[in-house]
Each structure stands twice: as structure tokens, then as C-alpha cells.
Design a protein around this motif. Sequence first.
Motif, PDB file in Angstrom:
ATOM      1  N   GLU A   1      64.820  33.670  31.165  1.00  0.00           N
ATOM      2  CA  GLU A   1      64.995  34.976  30.408  1.00  0.00           C
ATOM      3  C   GLU A   1      66.094  35.928  31.181  1.00  0.00           C
ATOM      4  O   GLU A   1      66.673  36.358  30.340  1.00  0.00           O
TER       5      GLU A   1
ATOM      6  N   SER B   1      59.904  30.441  32.961  1.00  0.00           N
ATOM      7  CA  SER B   1      60.202  31.582  32.147  1.00  0.00           C
ATOM      8  C   SER B   1      60.929  32.862  32.641  1.00  0.00           C
ATOM      9  O   SER B   1      62.022  33.161  31.938  1.00  0.00           O
TER      10      SER B   1
ATOM     11  N   THR C   1      52.146  37.779  31.548  1.00  0.00           N
ATOM     12  CA  THR C   1      53.279  37.491  32.060  1.00  0.00           C
ATOM     13  C   THR C   1      54.524  37.837  30.777  1.00  0.00           C
ATOM     14  O   THR C   1      55.789  38.168  31.137  1.00  0.00           O
ATOM     15  N   GLU C   2      53.965  37.886  29.720  1.00  0.00           N
ATOM     16  CA  GLU C   2      55.142  37.912  28.238  1.00  0.00           C
ATOM     17  C   GLU C   2      54.305  38.303  27.036  1.00  0.00           C
ATOM     18  O   GLU C   2      52.976  37.945  26.814  1.00  0.00           O
TER      19      GLU C   2
ATOM     20  N   ILE D   1      61.425  25.899  23.784  1.00  0.00           N
ATOM     21  CA  ILE D   1      61.946  27.140  24.139  1.00  0.00           C
ATOM     22  C   ILE D   1      62.487  27.956  22.958  1.00  0.00           C
ATOM     23  O   ILE D   1      63.428  27.234  22.365  1.00  0.00           O
TER      24      ILE D   1
ATOM     25  N   ILE E   1      56.245  26.271  33.224  1.00  0.00           N
ATOM     26  CA  ILE E   1      56.497  27.216  32.229  1.00  0.00           C
ATOM     27  C   ILE E   1      56.371  28.491  32.835  1.00  0.00           C
ATOM     28  O   ILE E   1      57.187  29.555  32.644  1.00  0.00           O
ATOM     29  N   GLU E   2      55.220  28.761  33.563  1.00  0.00           N
ATOM     30  CA  GLU E   2      54.990  30.072  34.235  1.00  0.00           C
ATOM     31  C   GLU E   2      56.372  30.629  35.553  1.00  0.00           C
ATOM     32  O   GLU E   2      56.534  31.457  35.146  1.00  0.00           O
TER      33      GLU E   2
ATOM     34  N   SER F   1      50.984  35.846  26.563  1.00  0.00           N
ATOM     35  CA  SER F   1      51.113  34.709  27.592  1.00  0.00           C
ATOM     36  C   SER F   1      50.380  35.058  28.902  1.00  0.00           C
ATOM     37  O   SER F   1      50.823  36.369  29.538  1.00  0.00           O
TER      38      SER F   1
ATOM     39  N   SER G   1      61.413  32.510  24.907  1.00  0.00           N
ATOM     40  CA  SER G   1      59.837  32.137  25.060  1.00  0.00           C
ATOM     41  C   SER G   1      59.779  30.936  25.055  1.00  0.00           C
ATOM     42  O   SER G   1      60.001  30.213  24.285  1.00  0.00           O
ATOM     43  N   ALA G   2      58.741  30.277  26.149  1.00  0.00           N
ATOM     44  CA  ALA G   2      58.591  29.009  25.958  1.00  0.00           C
ATOM     45  C   ALA G   2      57.163  29.015  25.860  1.00  0.00           C
ATOM     46  O   ALA G   2      56.267  29.870  25.980  1.00  0.00           O
ATOM     47  N   SER G   3      56.639  27.683  24.990  1.00  0.00           N
ATOM     48  CA  SER G   3      55.410  27.838  24.433  1.00  0.00           C
ATOM     49  C   SER G   3      55.378  26.235  24.463  1.00  0.00           C
ATOM     50  O   SER G   3      56.049  25.455  24.398  1.00  0.00           O
TER      51      SER G   3
END
Length: 1023
Positions: free
Chosen positions: A637, A633, A694-695, A555, A629-630, A811, A650-652
Motif C-alpha cells: 500500500e 499489505s 487492518t483495512e 491483489i 498477507i497481513e 480485514s 487490497s490483498a484477498s
Amino acid sequence: MNISRFSIRRPVFTIVTMLVVLLIGTISLTRIPLQLIPNINAPVSVVVTSYPGAGPTEVLEKITKPIESEVSLLPGLESVQSTSTEGSNLILLEFNFSTDIEEIEADIRQAVEQAQLPDDANEPRVLQFDPSQFPVIQMSLRSGDEGTDIRELAEELEVELTRTEGVASVDISNSLSEEVRISLDQEQLETYGLTQTDISNAIQSNNISFPGDSVETDGKSLTTRILSTLTSVEDIENLVVSADPQTGDDVTISDVSEITLGEPEQNVITRANEEDAVLISVLQESDANTADVSTAFQESLDELLNEERYENVTADVLFDQGDYIQLAIGNIASSLIFGGIFAMAVLFLFLRNIKSPIIIGVAIPYSVIVTFVLMYFADFSLNIFTLGALALGIGMLVDNAIVVLENIYRHLAMKKDPKTAAREGSKEVASAITASTLTTIAVFIPVVFIEGLIGDLFTEFALTISFSLFASLVVALTVIPMLASKMLKEPKEDIEEKRRESPFIKRFISSVRWSLRRRWLPLLIMTALLGASGYGLFSVGTQFLPATDEGFFDISVSLENGTAIEETEAVVDAIEEELMQEESIDVYLSQIGSSQQGSFDGSTDGSTASIFVKMVPLDEREISIFELIEDISPQIEDAAVEVNETAEVSASLQTATGTSPQTLSFDVRDANESRLNESIEEIREALLSLDSITEVETDLEDTVEEVQIEINREEARTAGLAPAQIAQEVNAVTRGALATQIITDDSNVYDVYIQYEEDIANTIEGLEELSLRSPSGEFVALGDVADITIGEGPVSIQRIDQQSAVGFTASYTTDTNLGVVSQEVDEAIADLNLPEETEVVFGGDRELLEDSIVDMLLAVALAIVLVYFVMAAQFESFKYPFVIMFTVPLMIIGVALAQFITQTPVSVTSIIGLLILTGIVVNNGIVLVDYINQRKQSGMDSYDAIVTSVRDRARPILMTALTTILGLVPLALGFGEGTEINQPMAITVIGGLISSTFLTLYIVPIIYSFIDPATRRMNKKAK
């Protein structure tokens, strides 16, 4: 074939040969390295240049642009990406995959050297991509004892763990260190007429160690060394720098400063599960085996943590590539074993005796062992692709053996003795199985010529399957006939006749005769199914490679530039509260004051933070990493924005193959910066309006507030100061300076830093009062020769291919895929009617998919052609291979149905499955057509030859299909880590094989009847 006759006649020789191969194979297996994926030779080079004191714009104009201009002429260069920041730049050069980066490295260096750079800029460094520079293990250490400094224990562990075999280095974040700090008193400096530079020069000139020439003495030639070293804080304090102009007394450094030995100011806060921690990164030696290094490191760590002094230390593994490799390979190996067991069950079900499955069962392990020998000498590794190839081919390994043994059994039923039955039965089908094996191997030839990432990943895969199939052919023509001649006996009853009279066979043959009487109806049904399958394939969408759930993501947190680290810590606290509530999360480590980039280059920024999150093992959780993650997030946030409204979170995640699942990446480029900024805002709003997105992130940096010192040249000239002098002095005061290093009597090495007191160096008021010494010896306040204001400046400047650019990362939800999202984004951007000068260039997974899909489809087309050529050569005919090629479109029906039912997007691995199918599905046709021709040569008329051949060959065709299908079931189910890559391949092959096997028994006889002159017009004659 003579090879089968020889094996039957010389059984001892055959067995000894088998044992020798088994021995060599076992040795080879122990020496094949374990890796997650094959080695990827990324044609990427990086040029890094430091230009101390320069702003981003100055770095761009004086460093970046000259280097870009020179390197842009390099051969094979596809893209130049640059980032210009304060004091440095980074230029990423991407070449096409046919470029050998080692060969072109000298050209890169030469091009960089030709760039005209400022004299005070450091020499550019050219770096290559090296996987060994990335950690193979990342872990945190924390202590439950509040009185213990975890950093001290970590440094003790570092010394011990570095000795582990295969470990190159163990790096510790926030490592314990000390330094000497000299804090200058401006009033005292001005009293004695000194500056920071004077103090620095005095220290450097008194801390020397210079070599001299040799001296002859007492018949010896001795080297000389001139020494004047500082070894303690006291030595520095007592160092004389000047004399008091009034009293003549010596002025020492302690008279004008305060000198301390202690820890440097900590700009990064590290903690794990909200406890103070250190992050340990383990790098392996370049030639080490990752799995072995991981095992050895874990054993060493466990042994050390059992010692009393480390009893309160907790180690949390965040990422262990070796452990994941062993899990992934273990899961695929399990699929391989279970696939073999399922294949054996099919054999027992059809053959109804224990000896035949045992004979055929020898083909699986023996073929695999032979494959290991070939893999070892080909310098392959055991990875998820090569083991996936074996798991995928486990059912195919027995295909040849089944055809041979079933035919031997049929000859035994004709009252022939075992040796004669083995010899004649194997000879009868030798040409057919050789042709079928060669056609299957032929489909992989195009893969070897595919360049790029796909070529690197799947070349070993293709060759491994080819090795195993070649081994299975040799086994089928040697070991199987030999064992059959020894173990099988003539059946007591005519089983073959009994089968022919069974109700099932009678109904099946009736249906074949019915389809031959109404040949156009089955063909029309097949055509309709093909049309429907096209819809099925297009409806499931596309993706590059299936995402792998490795249980680790990160993150990134960023606040407004210039935000204090305490404010960033408060935001991270809020995010950690959300993470703590997730049962599927095992451990999380936060680094506040450091971004992911900073963790590599050592830079710090109080407005950024990185959180590394590890989930519990896959079999202990009910949610995938992508779903987590979905889901999480929006929560993290909201929590972050509630604390600070400028927070961006942001998560990746990134998979082992280098892809970023559930993301769409692209660049927006334009030579006009203002027009570019307008387009960026329009695109951002358009994307956020899409339900599937989503982002949306961009790498467009906001401007940052900065203190701007505008020199009044007239006032500076009056004071006898040049702007460059003022700039150098202010730079040294605000940044501090490393004066030297001292080595104590205890051999400890300490850096010596000189800096002004905080009130002068770190406040605007202090800077205005900063004293500058003029050439006359008088001191002038900085505020008298310069205007000090707060302004805005760029943080960094991004360029791609020598024009301004901004990168986008969108995303999207887990219930959609890359193909669907790409289409939606394309339509959204098209509706904006952007200026023609604004260019949108897609990268990431979409670029890789678009680049590879054409190559892969071309490979499939080329494979079909090669299969036809191989069969034409084998049959010495162009007509009969044409009949067999009708099995290829039949597979599309099953592929589409399987992909649609499982909702598996079309990916590169699916197309590899299609490639494999091209070689497999024709095998049934080869066996059938070859047998029809043999029946005709024995005097049977064409119609009876067709019907008889379908009846006699149906059982081995169904057996080989079922063994392959059931052998793939464990892989298609995709249980456990590492199986995701091969799962779509298995689903594709299973679906295609089911439809082609069933329809081949009807369509191939129909097409053959059209080709054969005797049956071409048979229905009209009947009328």
C-alpha cells in the motif's frame, strides 16, 4: 448373536465373503471421483441485461428497477442485489437452500419477461451458477527469447492442449488476433456528402450470403444461395459507396478512409515475474474428474514444452485445483494410515502379543474397503470431508473389535477352548457394541437434515462415518470371532488374575471405592470443572470454518477513475518490487488494465489492475499465507501510494469452500442516499480506529469525470436534426462500429471495424468539429447544436433488496478471530447511534456462522435425545440410559481445555466434533452399565457388581479411547495442505474423549449407585 456363531462354524464362507467384498471395494475405489469438497448446489441465479449507450442512472430506472419489481415476488427468494453500470446491469438473486434452482429457473425467466423494458434494450439473460465455468488451472507462459512473440506460441499450445481428455477449453488472455480497421477522414466524407453510417451500410449490403428456395434442373432439386462476399482488404478498398457530384467518378471506401489489417489496440498488459506473458485458464468438462484432468493436462504440457520450438518457454502454474486436491487428499490419507499404525501400537501395548493386534488390525482396512463400496453406490466422491471422516473414525473402527477380542481373551483365561471362548465372548458383548454403534450412528441423523452450505458439506461426512462404523460392527461380530477361534490359544497362565492383582489395578479399584464412599465430592468437582470449561469455550472466540492455506491469493489495484494505463503500470511496478523481495512467493502475474471482474467479462479499465500471487509449497516456507498477507499489505500500500496518492490496494484470498478468511463483510442500507453516505463515512472511521482492523474497503464507487454533451433542442430543430439522431451519430463515432466479418481465401476470419480518426473521436475539440449531416444534405458541426462540457457521473449504482446499499469488507489481524472482531464492530457501530432508517446487515462468514450455529446446536441437542432413545430401546429401560447420559457433560470439560490450550476458535467443524463425541462418549458408559447388569443377573450384589465391572471393563474402555485418540493425533497436528478443515474436529474429539473416559470410570458408577435401590443409601447404612 447367531451371526457370530455362524461365522465361527463356517470360516471358509466368512473368508470368501471377505474376499468378495475386498474385490468389489477395490473396484469401487478406482471409480470414486476425486474432488476437493462435495458438490455444492448454490441456489443463485444471475440476470444480465445490456442497454447500449445508457448511463448508470438510466439503466437503473429503465432496466434494473422493473426487473427487481418482478423477481421480488419469486418463492424462496432471500436477497436481490443489483449493480447498474454504463450500458448494462447485473442482478444477483439468492434463494434459500431448500430451493431447487433448476426447478425455479422457468419462473425466473417468466418474471423477467414480464418486466417492461425499453425497445432498444437487449433481451435479459438468466444464468445459473455452474462450477464448471470457473478455471481448474490458471498458469502463465513467458519466453526468455525477446525476439519471440509469446502469444504465437501460446496459441499453438492452445490447439494441442485443448485435445487433452477432460479439458473443455483453454482460454488465453491477450490472445494474438488481427482485425480490419477503417479510419474515416471527416473532410473527405463531407466532400462527398457521406457519413459513417453510409460506409457501414455499403459494406454490410455488399457482404451477404442468403439462402433461396430450391430449383429444379436436369431432374435434380438444388438449393440456391445468393452470394456477394468480401474476402480481402482490397475488396473493401475498392467498394463503391457513392459518385463524385462534380465529376461523376465512383467514390470508393479508400477515397474517404485509411484501411489497415493489424492487431487491435492492446488495453491490457500481462506479465509474469516482470516478463511479458499470457494468462492461460483451463476449464474442464462438467462431468470430468478434476484430479485426472490436472494430471493429464500437466503431462501434455510437459511433453509439449520438451519440444525444440518451445525450449525458451517457461510455464508458471498459479493455481491448480487438481494438484491441490491430490495434495490435500494425500495428506489426509497419510493421517489415516498413521492413525491406524498408532491404534495398532496401542493394541500391542495392552495385549502384549502379536496375534491379537493382527486380528484387530484386519478390522481397519476391511472396514475402510467396505466403506468404499457403500460410498460408491451412494454416489459420493473422495474429498477432504469424506476422507477426513475416515481419518477421524480410524480409531473408532477398532473399538468394537477391541471389546469383542478382549472379552474372548478373558474367556480363554477361564480355561475355555478357543471356539467356545470366541462364541461366548462375542455373544456377551454383542448387545453392548451394537447399542454403542447405533448410538454413534444416531448422532449423525440430524446432520442429514441440516440445510444450506453446512448441509452440503457435511452430509457426505456424516454418512461416510456411519458407513464405516456399520462396517466395523459387522467385522467385529463375524471376522473377529472367526479369526480368534482359529488363531488364539488358551494362555499358559491366568493373565486375567495376574492383572487383577497388579499394583495399578489395586490402586485404581481403591480410588473407585473411595469415590463411591464420598459420592457428592466427585460430583461437586465435576460441576466446578464444567463451570470453568464454560469460560474456556467463550474465551477462544468463534469462526465459521477454519481457513485453508492454498498458497494462492490476489491483489486488486485501483486508481482514480479515468487514470491512464501507463500510470497504473507504474503503480504495479512498485508493488512488484515489494513482491520480488519475498522469498515465500514463487510467481506473480500482473494484468494491468483489467480487474478480476474484467478477466471474466472481457471489459477493460486502465485505472485498475489485478496481481495473482502463488507461494512456494507449504512445506518449503515458514510463513502462512494469512501471515504473509497481513505483513505485506502495508508495504505494498505504501509503495503504491508513493507513486500515485489515489491508489487503493487490497490483498484477498478465497478458500475452496467459498469463504474469505480474516474478513468481516456487511452491507449498509438506506432508502435515503445522502443519509446513507453520511453513515458510511462514520462507520468507516469507527472501524479504522479499532486495533484489530487492518483495512476497510467499500464498494462505493467514486464519480468519474465524463464528457457531457447537452443538446440545444432549438438549434438542433433549426438544423433539421432530432436529439436522438445526434445521440446515435455521436455514439457511433466515439465507440466505433463493427460493420461485418470477412472470410479470406485462406479461411481466416477478420472483424471489420469503422471509426473516425483519433483527432475527431477522442478529443473534445474534435467532437465540437464533428460534422453531422442534416436531412437537407448539409453538414452542421456538433458544437453548433450542443454544449460540450466536462462533468461528473456515477460509475455504478449498487442496490440490495430494492434500496441503496454499500458493501463493507473489513480485514482483521491473524491473532484474533471472527467472533471477537464481530463483537468489537457491533459495539463500535452501536456507539455511532445511526439513524433508525439505516440498516446494517452482516454477510459472508458471519452470516453463515450465525445461520448454521443454531442448526448445529439443535443437531447436537437432537443427537443427545436420539442417543437416549436408542439406548432406552436397547436396554428396555429409561433408567439405565439416564445413567449413561451423564458421560455427555463430562466431554465438555476436555473439549474446553483442548480448545483453550491450542487456542482453537469454536467453529462449525468443532461442533461437528462435539456431535461425534456425543455418540462416542456414551459407548464407554454402555459397556460399563451393560456389564454391571450382567453381573447382577449372575447373582452378584449391586455394589460388588459395580466395582467388579469397573475393574473388568477399565482395560477395554482405556484401549478403545486410546486407539481413537492416537488415531486422531496426525489429523489434530494438521500437517500439510487440506488438513485445516478437520483439525479442530480432531482436537475437539481428543479433548472430550480424554476427560469423559477418565471421569466415566468414576462418575457413571456413582450415578448408577444413586439409581440402583440396593446402593442408593449405602453410605448411610454403613454409618
